[in-house]
Design a protein around this motif. Structure first.
Motif, PDB file in Angstrom:
ATOM      1  N   PRO A  10       0.804  -1.232   0.000  1.00  0.00           N
ATOM      2  CA  PRO A  10       0.000   0.000   0.000  1.00  0.00           C
ATOM      3  C   PRO A  10       0.835   1.280   0.000  1.00  0.00           C
ATOM      4  CG  PRO A  10      -0.969  -1.601   1.483  1.00  0.00           C
ATOM      5  CD  PRO A  10       0.326  -2.193   1.004  1.00  0.00           C
ATOM      6  N   GLY A  11       1.950   1.287   0.731  1.00  0.00           N
ATOM      7  CA  GLY A  11       2.813   2.463   0.745  1.00  0.00           C
ATOM      8  C   GLY A  11       3.433   2.737  -0.608  1.00  0.00           C
ATOM      9  N   ILE A  12       3.907   1.676  -1.290  1.00  0.00           N
ATOM     10  CA  ILE A  12       4.480   1.832  -2.635  1.00  0.00           C
ATOM     11  C   ILE A  12       3.407   2.247  -3.619  1.00  0.00           C
ATOM     12  CG2 ILE A  12       5.639   0.625  -4.527  1.00  0.00           C
ATOM     13  CD1 ILE A  12       7.431   1.154  -2.162  1.00  0.00           C
ATOM     14  N   ALA A  13       2.204   1.668  -3.476  1.00  0.00           N
ATOM     15  CA  ALA A  13       1.106   2.017  -4.381  1.00  0.00           C
ATOM     16  C   ALA A  13       0.756   3.496  -4.276  1.00  0.00           C
ATOM     17  CB  ALA A  13      -0.115   1.160  -4.065  1.00  0.00           C
ATOM     18  N   ALA A  14       0.786   4.019  -3.039  1.00  0.00           N
ATOM     19  CA  ALA A  14       0.472   5.436  -2.845  1.00  0.00           C
ATOM     20  C   ALA A  14       1.510   6.334  -3.497  1.00  0.00           C
ATOM     21  CB  ALA A  14       0.368   5.745  -1.355  1.00  0.00           C
ATOM     22  N   VAL A  15       2.744   5.846  -3.643  1.00  0.00           N
ATOM     23  CA  VAL A  15       3.812   6.637  -4.253  1.00  0.00           C
ATOM     24  C   VAL A  15       3.577   6.820  -5.747  1.00  0.00           C
ATOM     25  CG1 VAL A  15       6.308   6.620  -4.783  1.00  0.00           C
ATOM     26  CG2 VAL A  15       5.521   6.050  -2.504  1.00  0.00           C
ATOM     27  N   GLY A  16       2.736   5.966  -6.355  1.00  0.00           N
ATOM     28  CA  GLY A  16       2.499   6.054  -7.795  1.00  0.00           C
ATOM     29  C   GLY A  16       2.020   7.431  -8.219  1.00  0.00           C
ATOM     30  N   TYR A  17       1.014   7.960  -7.525  1.00  0.00           N
ATOM     31  CA  TYR A  17       0.523   9.286  -7.868  1.00  0.00           C
ATOM     32  C   TYR A  17       1.557  10.355  -7.548  1.00  0.00           C
ATOM     33  CZ  TYR A  17      -2.497  13.364  -8.262  1.00  0.00           C
ATOM     34  OH  TYR A  17      -3.034  14.568  -8.637  1.00  0.00           O
ATOM     35  N   SER A  18       2.374  10.110  -6.521  1.00  0.00           N
ATOM     36  CA  SER A  18       3.427  11.061  -6.174  1.00  0.00           C
ATOM     37  C   SER A  18       4.444  11.171  -7.308  1.00  0.00           C
ATOM     38  CB  SER A  18       4.116  10.633  -4.880  1.00  0.00           C
ATOM     39  OG  SER A  18       5.069  11.589  -4.470  1.00  0.00           O
ATOM     40  N   CYS A  19       4.804  10.036  -7.927  1.00  0.00           N
ATOM     41  CA  CYS A  19       5.724  10.059  -9.076  1.00  0.00           C
ATOM     42  C   CYS A  19       5.124  10.873 -10.227  1.00  0.00           C
ATOM     43  CB  CYS A  19       6.013   8.635  -9.551  1.00  0.00           C
ATOM     44  SG  CYS A  19       7.047   7.675  -8.436  1.00  0.00           S
ATOM     45  N   PHE A  20       3.860  10.637 -10.478  1.00  0.00           N
ATOM     46  CA  PHE A  20       3.159  11.375 -11.536  1.00  0.00           C
ATOM     47  C   PHE A  20       3.135  12.870 -11.221  1.00  0.00           C
ATOM     48  CE2 PHE A  20      -0.900  13.223 -12.937  1.00  0.00           C
ATOM     49  CZ  PHE A  20      -0.826  13.017 -14.307  1.00  0.00           C
ATOM     50  N   ALA A  21       2.779  13.217  -9.977  1.00  0.00           N
ATOM     51  CA  ALA A  21       2.684  14.623  -9.592  1.00  0.00           C
ATOM     52  C   ALA A  21       4.039  15.315  -9.615  1.00  0.00           C
ATOM     53  CB  ALA A  21       2.050  14.743  -8.205  1.00  0.00           C
TER      54      ALA A  21
END
Length: 387
Positions: A245-256
């Motif tokens: 879940p923590g890595i999954a949440a980083v996905g949008y952070s990479c995009f942003a």
């Protein structure tokens, strides 16, 4: 209005743009947990997310009138309070229906603040005679990056209820501080325009109205991808690629993060490539990146795809809004912005239905298709962009 006042006004508006992105990202990174809490299927979640779209669209049609009557600054502050309060509601729900109802409130606040602070930003851009609109959208992206990064850090230790309540309290505090500055200043009037001229709409011929709509469609195609990644990116990584879940949440952070970098360098890119090449190159880059993000077999390749998509989409929306404004003034900016945000808000429920019909990775390839379409439309309107 003196230069110092304009600077303070710019800072206050920048804070509100960043706060909007911060709160929105904080909500979207907790969607997987709230989906599990409500027991909703992909299509039921898509219908619940439609509450955000419906609330925003209804409010967008009314906010312009509210801004004309009460001023864009007070409306921005009121919507900031409502946005901060409503973000705490989704984790309190235990069914898709209840989630959809509270998201209707959240969407109303989100749509209202976006129209209000974009209207205020248009007035400031005209008064300063400088193309600073990308900096505001960059602040939104930066806020989203920070909000998503924070969400990734706390996803494993804080419940959605405590996390989003914390965002609510932070939002109210920031709104109180930045809102005081915003309310102290009247919207600036451009030096070459009398106040009464603001109330006289510009007459547009059919060709100009058509071009404004076309630029709005470009904004819609690209904002669709931003909304889709915000609401479904984390779920794709967690559900399809078995990410933590923590890595999954980083996905949008990479995009942003990639989008923020792209927007901060947008002025230089536009000076070197021009509008048409920027739109065509951006749409093509985003299409390739999203195909990688949706179809990659590993988490890290998907994260790379999300980042490439963010770089590609970064400056297309601001260019489309700027061109619409150049053609039709503030009404053109409003039309393109409404279409753009409509794409951002209507994309997630569309992804939900396609995910049920096919699969979530297949549904996410629609982002690549629309990015490619934006590039084609941008190339087709190259003569208008050059004029």
């Amino acid at each position: 209005m003196p230069g110092n006042d304009l600077t303070r006004l710019r800072i206050a508006l920048t804070i509100f743009f960043a706060l909007d992105g911060f709160i929105f990202a904080g909500w979207v990174v907790r969607i997987p947990a709230i989906k599990e809490q409500t027991g909703a299927s992909a299509s039921a979640l898509g219908l619940a997310l439609l509450g955000v779209s419906a609330g925003a669209v209804i409010t967008m049609t009314l906010t312009g009138r509210l801004c004309r009557r009460f001023g864009s600054h007070p409306v921005t502050v009121v919507c900031g309070v409502l946005l901060s309060l409503s973000v705490a509601l989704p984790p309190l729900t235990h069914s898709a229906l209840a989630l959809g109802l509270v998201l209707l409130i959240f969407g109303a606040a989100y749509g209202g603040i976006n129209v209000a602070f974009n209207s205020a930003a248009v007035d400031l851009v005209a008064a300063l005679r400088r193309p600073i609109m990308p900096s505001f959208h960059g602040a939104f992206s930066l806020g989203g990056m920070i909000g998503a990064g924070l969400g990734g850090l706390v996803a494993g230790s804080l419940s959605p209820t405590r996390h989003l309540l914390g965002l609510s309290l932070m939002g109210l505090l920031v709104t109180a501080v930045a809102g005081r500055s915003l309310l102290r200043h009247e919207p600036p009037v451009p030096p070459d325009r009398m106040p009464q001229e603001e109330r006289v709409p510009r007459r547009l011929d059919a060709r100009t109205r058509g071009l404004v709509t076309v630029f709005g469609l470009i904004a819609l195609c690209t904002a669709y991808g931003e909304g889709a990644l915000a609401d479904w990116g984390a779920l794709h990584l967690e559900q399809d690629l078995k990410a933590h879940p923590g890595i999954a949440a980083v996905g949008y952070s990479c995009f942003a993060l990639a989008m923020t970098i792209g927007r901060l360098s947008g002025t230089t890119l536009l000076e070197r490539l021009g509008r048409t090449r920027t739109v065509v190159a951006g749409g093509t880059t985003a299409a390739v990146g999203m195909l990688l993000g949706a179809l990659a077999p590993t988490v890290w390749a998907a994260l790379l795809g999300f980042a490439i998509t963010g770089l590609g989409l970064a400056n297309i929306f601001p260019v489309a809004v700027e061109r619409a404004g150049a053609l039709a003034g503030p009404s053109g900016v409003a039309t393109a912005s409404t279409l753009g945000y409509g794409g951002m808000l209507l994309g997630p429920p569309a992804i939900g239905f396609m995910a049920d019909w096919f699969s979530l990775p297949a549904a996410l390839t629609s982002v690549a298709a629309l990015a490619a379409m934006a590039a084609l439309i941008g190339f087709g309107t190259r003569r208008a962009a050059a004029s």
